[in-house]
Design an enzyme around this catalytic site. Structure first.
Site, short mmCIF file in Angstrom:
data_model
loop_
_atom_site.label_atom_id
_atom_site.label_comp_id
_atom_site.label_asym_id
_atom_site.label_seq_id
_atom_site.Cartn_x
_atom_site.Cartn_y
_atom_site.Cartn_z
N ASP A 23 12.69 14.20 -36.22
CA ASP A 23 11.80 13.07 -36.52
C ASP A 23 12.60 11.96 -37.18
O ASP A 23 13.43 12.20 -38.05
CB ASP A 23 10.66 13.54 -37.43
N ASP B 117 16.65 9.96 -34.28
CA ASP B 117 15.87 9.17 -33.33
C ASP B 117 15.92 9.85 -31.96
O ASP B 117 17.01 10.19 -31.49
CB ASP B 117 16.53 7.77 -33.26
N PHE C 135 6.00 14.96 -29.46
CA PHE C 135 4.95 14.20 -30.14
C PHE C 135 5.46 12.82 -30.53
O PHE C 135 4.65 11.95 -30.89
CB PHE C 135 4.54 14.89 -31.45
N THR D 12 -2.11 10.91 -23.99
CA THR D 12 -3.37 10.47 -24.58
C THR D 12 -4.40 10.13 -23.51
O THR D 12 -4.03 9.74 -22.38
CB THR D 12 -3.12 9.22 -25.47
N ASP D 13 -5.68 10.23 -23.86
CA ASP D 13 -6.74 9.83 -22.91
C ASP D 13 -6.71 8.33 -22.65
O ASP D 13 -7.34 7.84 -21.70
CB ASP D 13 -8.13 10.28 -23.40
N GLU D 14 -5.96 7.57 -23.49
CA GLU D 14 -5.95 6.11 -23.32
C GLU D 14 -5.25 5.69 -22.03
O GLU D 14 -5.41 4.55 -21.57
CB GLU D 14 -5.31 5.43 -24.53
N TYR E 68 0.36 -0.01 -26.10
CA TYR E 68 0.50 1.41 -26.47
C TYR E 68 0.22 2.31 -25.28
O TYR E 68 1.04 3.16 -24.91
CB TYR E 68 -0.45 1.76 -27.63
N LYS F 228 2.67 4.94 -23.13
CA LYS F 228 2.41 6.38 -22.99
C LYS F 228 2.28 6.76 -21.51
O LYS F 228 2.73 7.84 -21.11
CB LYS F 228 1.13 6.76 -23.75
N ASN G 272 -19.58 5.73 -31.30
CA ASN G 272 -19.06 4.36 -31.46
C ASN G 272 -18.61 4.10 -32.90
O ASN G 272 -18.80 4.93 -33.79
CB ASN G 272 -20.07 3.32 -30.93
N ASP H 206 -12.96 -8.79 -32.78
CA ASP H 206 -12.68 -7.65 -31.91
C ASP H 206 -11.19 -7.57 -31.59
O ASP H 206 -10.48 -8.59 -31.60
CB ASP H 206 -13.49 -7.77 -30.61
P1 NAD Z 1 1.99 9.65 -35.79
O1 NAD Z 1 2.21 8.19 -35.68
O2 NAD Z 1 1.30 10.23 -36.96
O3 NAD Z 1 3.39 10.43 -35.67
C1 NAD Z 1 4.44 10.04 -34.84
C2 NAD Z 1 5.70 10.70 -35.36
O4 NAD Z 1 6.78 10.34 -34.49
C3 NAD Z 1 6.10 10.25 -36.77
O5 NAD Z 1 6.45 11.36 -37.55
C4 NAD Z 1 7.29 9.34 -36.52
O6 NAD Z 1 8.20 9.32 -37.61
C5 NAD Z 1 7.88 9.96 -35.28
N1 NAD Z 1 8.70 9.02 -34.50
C6 NAD Z 1 8.36 7.76 -34.12
N2 NAD Z 1 9.38 7.21 -33.44
C7 NAD Z 1 10.36 8.14 -33.37
C8 NAD Z 1 11.65 8.17 -32.78
N3 NAD Z 1 12.15 7.10 -32.12
N4 NAD Z 1 12.39 9.30 -32.90
C9 NAD Z 1 11.92 10.37 -33.57
N5 NAD Z 1 10.71 10.39 -34.17
C10 NAD Z 1 9.95 9.30 -34.05
O7 NAD Z 1 1.25 10.02 -34.43
P2 NAD Z 1 0.17 11.14 -34.13
O8 NAD Z 1 -1.16 10.57 -34.33
O9 NAD Z 1 0.57 12.41 -34.80
O10 NAD Z 1 0.41 11.30 -32.56
C11 NAD Z 1 1.35 12.24 -32.06
C12 NAD Z 1 1.37 12.11 -30.54
O11 NAD Z 1 0.06 12.35 -30.04
C13 NAD Z 1 1.77 10.73 -30.05
O12 NAD Z 1 2.60 10.91 -28.93
C14 NAD Z 1 0.46 10.08 -29.66
O13 NAD Z 1 0.64 9.15 -28.62
C15 NAD Z 1 -0.34 11.27 -29.21
N6 NAD Z 1 -1.81 11.18 -29.38
C16 NAD Z 1 -2.35 10.79 -30.58
C17 NAD Z 1 -3.73 10.75 -30.71
C18 NAD Z 1 -4.39 10.34 -32.01
O14 NAD Z 1 -5.62 10.12 -32.03
N7 NAD Z 1 -3.68 10.24 -33.11
C19 NAD Z 1 -4.56 11.09 -29.64
C20 NAD Z 1 -3.96 11.50 -28.42
C21 NAD Z 1 -2.58 11.54 -28.33
P1 TYD Z 2 -8.35 3.80 -33.34
O1 TYD Z 2 -8.58 4.83 -34.39
O2 TYD Z 2 -7.40 2.71 -33.59
O3 TYD Z 2 -8.01 4.59 -32.01
P2 TYD Z 2 -7.85 4.02 -30.50
O4 TYD Z 2 -6.46 4.39 -30.21
O5 TYD Z 2 -8.87 4.73 -29.70
O6 TYD Z 2 -8.06 2.57 -30.48
O7 TYD Z 2 -9.77 3.15 -33.01
C1 TYD Z 2 -10.88 3.94 -32.63
C2 TYD Z 2 -12.07 3.02 -32.38
O8 TYD Z 2 -12.43 2.40 -33.62
C3 TYD Z 2 -11.77 1.88 -31.43
O9 TYD Z 2 -12.92 1.60 -30.64
C4 TYD Z 2 -11.47 0.72 -32.33
C5 TYD Z 2 -12.34 0.99 -33.54
N1 TYD Z 2 -11.78 0.51 -34.83
C6 TYD Z 2 -12.53 -0.35 -35.64
O10 TYD Z 2 -13.69 -0.72 -35.33
N2 TYD Z 2 -11.98 -0.79 -36.81
C7 TYD Z 2 -10.73 -0.43 -37.20
O11 TYD Z 2 -10.26 -0.88 -38.29
C8 TYD Z 2 -9.98 0.46 -36.37
C9 TYD Z 2 -8.59 0.87 -36.76
C10 TYD Z 2 -10.55 0.89 -35.19
#
Ligand code: NAD
Ligand code: TYD
Length: 356
Positions: free
Chosen positions: A48, A74, A94, A138-140, A163, A167, A262, A286
């Protein structure tokens, strides 16, 4: 091993030596803690970079575990990726820049880490003939999904933010490495995840910490955009299940599968659990290109034996209780780099608490 594995609802057939890239982040650290809780299980090297989102305090409870080691670095560093790749038989990636709003302000790091970084890890896996490569996606990547449709894995990818585009680029490379080189790649597409140790920029931890401090909950636009919310340990178990049992070359949706919620519903749930007034909700401008809806069909992952254990009500109760108890974890974060991002993203709203 069988006893401990079945206790945690994890499959027994996990690879033996894992490189967990991004394991100091929110979901990665939950995955590491989960696997190290097994009596016998994989040896784990966490790689990390410790960006603003990486935090070694997320891994404090396992830092002396005999099957764990940490390397700061990195994923874009090809030499390092190759050296560590030689010592393991599987990579779980991750590591990513993970917040949509930051990708809108500064896309550069997203392209570097999510796209080039994934390529760098894929090359290490290919060179060292790994047994598995799991890309956490991610589902995005599906983009905006019209109600009542649910995304299935064969749907086209239509990412709409820097983003989600980064991905989608990452996972397409992964699937191309399977088709071209036969690398046994699997991809997970998880939904919006929440729970302990989440950096307070995404909606749930931002709103919980704001509400605990009596500050504004900034709801984007009309607050009508919906998401499928999944508790972090359920997401981590889903990733472990796909790692052990997923079919090479396939992607797996990991979603809660309940009615998506929502922004206003999330805010209401937080305010009720914290015991804070509804007046804290503030509608703000927004997000540009805001996807209105994500919703997943996760039957493919369920057919591997995975199912979420916590519903939103129980998951949120645990989450709010954790943030209440762990001010020592989030207060230093909210007074640091976070403030700069918050002020850029939410002008003219001030963050809550002693730091404002
Ligand atoms: P996070 O931002 O909490 O963690 C990301 C980690 O990656 C951090 O520890 C960061 O230091 C490390 N990192 C970033 N750039 C790096 C690099 N160049 N080299 C090595 N390490 C690096 O993210 P998260 O929410 O834990 O998400 C983890 C994964 O899951 C991501 O790939 C994200 O796209 C995916 N994901 C997240 C969500 C969500 O809701 N959080 C949902 C679906 C998928
Ligand atoms: P977020 O947690 O940023 O995840 P996503 O990657 O799905 O955008 O946002 C979740 C939902 O919440 C999204 O519809 C945007 C909304 N949102 C707010 O309304 N206010 C906020 O400050 C943030 C961060 C998100």
């Amino acid at each position: 091993m069988e006893g401990a594995s079945s206790q945690l609802g994890l499959p027994r057939d996990l690879p033996g030596r894992l490189l967990v890239a991004g394991g100091a982040g929110f979901i990665g650290s939950a995955f590491v803690r989960l696997l190290l809780a097994l009596d016998t299980g994989p040896e784990i090297t966490v790689l990390d970079k410790l960006t603003y989102a990486g935090n070694l305090r997320n891994l404090q409870e396992v830092e002396h575990h005999p099957r764990y080691r940490f390397v700061q670095g990195d994923i874009c560093d090809r030499e390092l990726a190759d050296r560590l790749g030689a010592e393991v038989d599987c990579i779980v990636n991750f590591a990513a820049e993970s917040h949509v709003d930051r990708s809108i302000l500064d896309p550069d790091a997203f392209i570097r880490t999510d796209v080039y970084g994934t390529y760098s890890l894929l090359e290490a896996a290919r060179r060292h003939h790994h047994r598995r490569f799991l890309q956490v996606s991610t589902d995005e990547v599906y983009g905006d999904v019209e109600a009542p449709q649910l995304s299935v894995e064969s749907d086209p990818l239509r990412p709409r933010s820097p983003y989600s585009a980064s991905k989608a680029g990452a996972e397409m490379q992964c699937l191309a490495y399977h088709a071209t080189y036969g690398l046994p790649v699997v991809v997970t597409r998880g939904s919006n995840t929440y729970g302990p140790f989440q950096y307070p920029e995404k909606i749930v931890p931002l709103f919980v910490t704001q509400a605990l401090d009596g500050g504004p909950l900034p709801v984007y636009g009309d607050g009508g955009a919906v998401r499928d919310y999944l508790y972090v340990d359920d997401h981590a178990r889903g990733i472990a299940t796909v790692l052990a049992r997923g079919e090479p070359g396939a992607a797996y949706n990991l979603g809660q599968g309940a009615e998506p919620l929502n922004g206003l519903q999330v805010a209401d749930s937080v305010l009720e659990l914290v015991g804070a007034p509804r007046e804290l909700i503030q509608h703000v401008q927004d997000r540009p290109g805001h996807d209105r809806r994500y919703a997943l069909d996760s039957s493919r992952a369920r057919s591997l034996g995975w199912a979420p254990e916590l519903d939103f009500t129980s998951g949120m109760a645990r989450t709010v209780a954790w943030y209440r108890q762990r001010r020592d974890w989030w207060e230093p974060i909210k007074s640091g780099e976070f403030l700069e991002f918050y002020r850029r993203n939410y002008r003219p709203l001030e963050p809550a608490g002693p730091t404002s």
